[in-house]
Scaffold this motif. Sequence first.
Motif, PDB file in Angstrom:
ATOM      1  N   ALA A 102      33.354  41.792  30.105  1.00  0.00           N
ATOM      2  CA  ALA A 102      34.502  42.713  30.092  1.00  0.00           C
ATOM      3  C   ALA A 102      34.278  43.991  30.896  1.00  0.00           C
ATOM      4  O   ALA A 102      35.156  44.858  30.913  1.00  0.00           O
ATOM      5  N   THR A 103      33.166  44.122  31.605  1.00  0.00           N
ATOM      6  CA  THR A 103      32.904  45.381  32.300  1.00  0.00           C
ATOM      7  C   THR A 103      33.877  45.628  33.451  1.00  0.00           C
ATOM      8  O   THR A 103      34.062  46.783  33.856  1.00  0.00           O
ATOM      9  N   HIS A 104      34.483  44.582  33.992  1.00  0.00           N
ATOM     10  CA  HIS A 104      35.446  44.735  35.084  1.00  0.00           C
ATOM     11  C   HIS A 104      36.873  44.401  34.633  1.00  0.00           C
ATOM     12  O   HIS A 104      37.746  44.157  35.458  1.00  0.00           O
ATOM     13  N   ALA A 105      37.090  44.421  33.330  1.00  0.00           N
ATOM     14  CA  ALA A 105      38.411  44.072  32.807  1.00  0.00           C
ATOM     15  C   ALA A 105      39.487  45.063  33.241  1.00  0.00           C
ATOM     16  O   ALA A 105      40.654  44.682  33.408  1.00  0.00           O
ATOM     17  N   LEU A 106      39.111  46.310  33.427  1.00  0.00           N
ATOM     18  CA  LEU A 106      40.105  47.293  33.862  1.00  0.00           C
ATOM     19  C   LEU A 106      40.676  46.921  35.230  1.00  0.00           C
ATOM     20  O   LEU A 106      41.811  47.266  35.554  1.00  0.00           O
ATOM     21  N   ASP A 107      39.893  46.196  36.046  1.00  0.00           N
ATOM     22  CA  ASP A 107      40.349  45.811  37.383  1.00  0.00           C
ATOM     23  C   ASP A 107      41.311  44.628  37.357  1.00  0.00           C
ATOM     24  O   ASP A 107      42.107  44.466  38.282  1.00  0.00           O
ATOM     25  N   HIS A 108      41.227  43.798  36.308  1.00  0.00           N
ATOM     26  CA  HIS A 108      41.928  42.511  36.362  1.00  0.00           C
ATOM     27  C   HIS A 108      42.868  42.213  35.194  1.00  0.00           C
ATOM     28  O   HIS A 108      43.673  41.293  35.289  1.00  0.00           O
ATOM     29  N   ALA A 109      42.755  42.954  34.092  1.00  0.00           N
ATOM     30  CA  ALA A 109      43.476  42.571  32.877  1.00  0.00           C
ATOM     31  C   ALA A 109      44.976  42.407  33.118  1.00  0.00           C
ATOM     32  O   ALA A 109      45.591  41.423  32.680  1.00  0.00           O
ATOM     33  N   ARG A 110      45.582  43.339  33.820  1.00  0.00           N
ATOM     34  CA  ARG A 110      47.034  43.256  34.034  1.00  0.00           C
ATOM     35  C   ARG A 110      47.415  42.040  34.865  1.00  0.00           C
ATOM     36  O   ARG A 110      48.453  41.415  34.620  1.00  0.00           O
ATOM     37  N   ASN A 111      46.580  41.686  35.825  1.00  0.00           N
ATOM     38  CA  ASN A 111      46.921  40.585  36.729  1.00  0.00           C
ATOM     39  C   ASN A 111      46.746  39.209  36.090  1.00  0.00           C
ATOM     40  O   ASN A 111      47.364  38.243  36.528  1.00  0.00           O
TER      41      ASN A 111
END
Length: 325
Positions: free
Chosen positions: A125-134
Motif C-alpha cells: 500500500a505504499t504507492h496507493a495514493l498514486d493509484h487508488a482512484r484509478n
Amino acid sequence: MTDLGMLTVPPQRHRDLGGGVGYAFNGQHFDAPKDADVATIAATLQAPLSVIMQVTKFCDYDCSFCSETLRMPDPTLEQLDQIRQHLAGVARVFLSGGEPLMRKDFGEVVDIFTGHHIVAVPTNATHALDHARNIAGKIAYANVGFEGPRATFKRVRGDYDKTMAGVRALQEAGIPLALSAVVYRSTLSVLPYTVQIADVLGATKVKLILPLRKGNALNLADHEFITTEEAETTFARLKEQRAEMQWSPALRLTAWTPENEGHMIVIEPNGTARAWPVYDAPDLWENLGNVLEEPISEIWKRYRFKENHVSKYVGRSIHAVAQGV
C-alpha cells in the motif's frame, strides 16, 4: 459513489464459475457445496481457479520473510495483454509483485485484466495514493500485508505509517480490504492486535501465513518457524478471542502441509508459470511452462497439484472462520 466521487466495486455478491464452484465477492473467497468432491471439481475444471501474476519483481520494502528477492525486467503492457489472453478461463488473477503499485502504469495493467477476471491486488500500500482512484471499481479487493502494531510491523516488514497512509487512500477510494500477516514465533503475541486493527479498518478477512525457507527467510532464526501443531493451537486460541471480542473479519490460516503443496500457480514477469510451494524442489518452485507461449489450459493439463489447488481455494485444506460468524 463515494464522497470522493469514485466508483465503488460493483455490487455483485456471487458468481457461479461452473463445476460446483462459486466466488463470493463479499467474503473474497471461492466456495463449493460441503458435499462436493474435490477430485471431481478438479477433473471438471479446464483452468485454475486463481493465479498469481507477478507484474514486477521490484519492491520498496525488504521484508524479513520475503521469498521473491531475485529481480527481472517488468513485463510490457503488450506482454501482459498476451498473458491475459492465455489466461482465458481463470476465475481470479492476483496482480502481484514485488510491489505491484510501484509500476507507474499500474492503472493500465489493471485495465488489461479487468472484465476478463476477478482481479485482486496484494500490496504493501505504499504507492496507493498514486493509484487508488484509478483502480477503484475495477478490482475486487486489495490484500495489504500487515503484521500488527507499529513496532512489530517495522521489524518484520517496513514503514507502518507509510503503509497506513496507503490503506486510508484505498479506503477513501472505496476499495475493499483484506490483511495478511506472516507469522513468526516472536509475533504470536501480537496476532490479536492484528485482528483488532483489521476490525477497525473494516477489512473482510485476515490471512495468516507461515514463512517458507527461501529468499530473506533463509536468514531467519530457526526458532521463528512454528510447527503446524503450534499454528493450529494458535488459530484455535485466536478463534476464541475473535468470538469473545466480536471481531468481524474472517480468519484464514495456511500451513505448509502435504495437502497444500504446490497449490498456487505463480506466473513470473517473463511468463514462466510455476507451482508453489513444492517442498523438495529447488527454490520451492516447479516449472510448468510459459503463458507467453501457450494457454493456461495446456499448462493445467500437466499440473500435478490440481486437487491441492481446488482443496485450498475452496477452504478444505486451510483453517477458516467466516466473516461475522
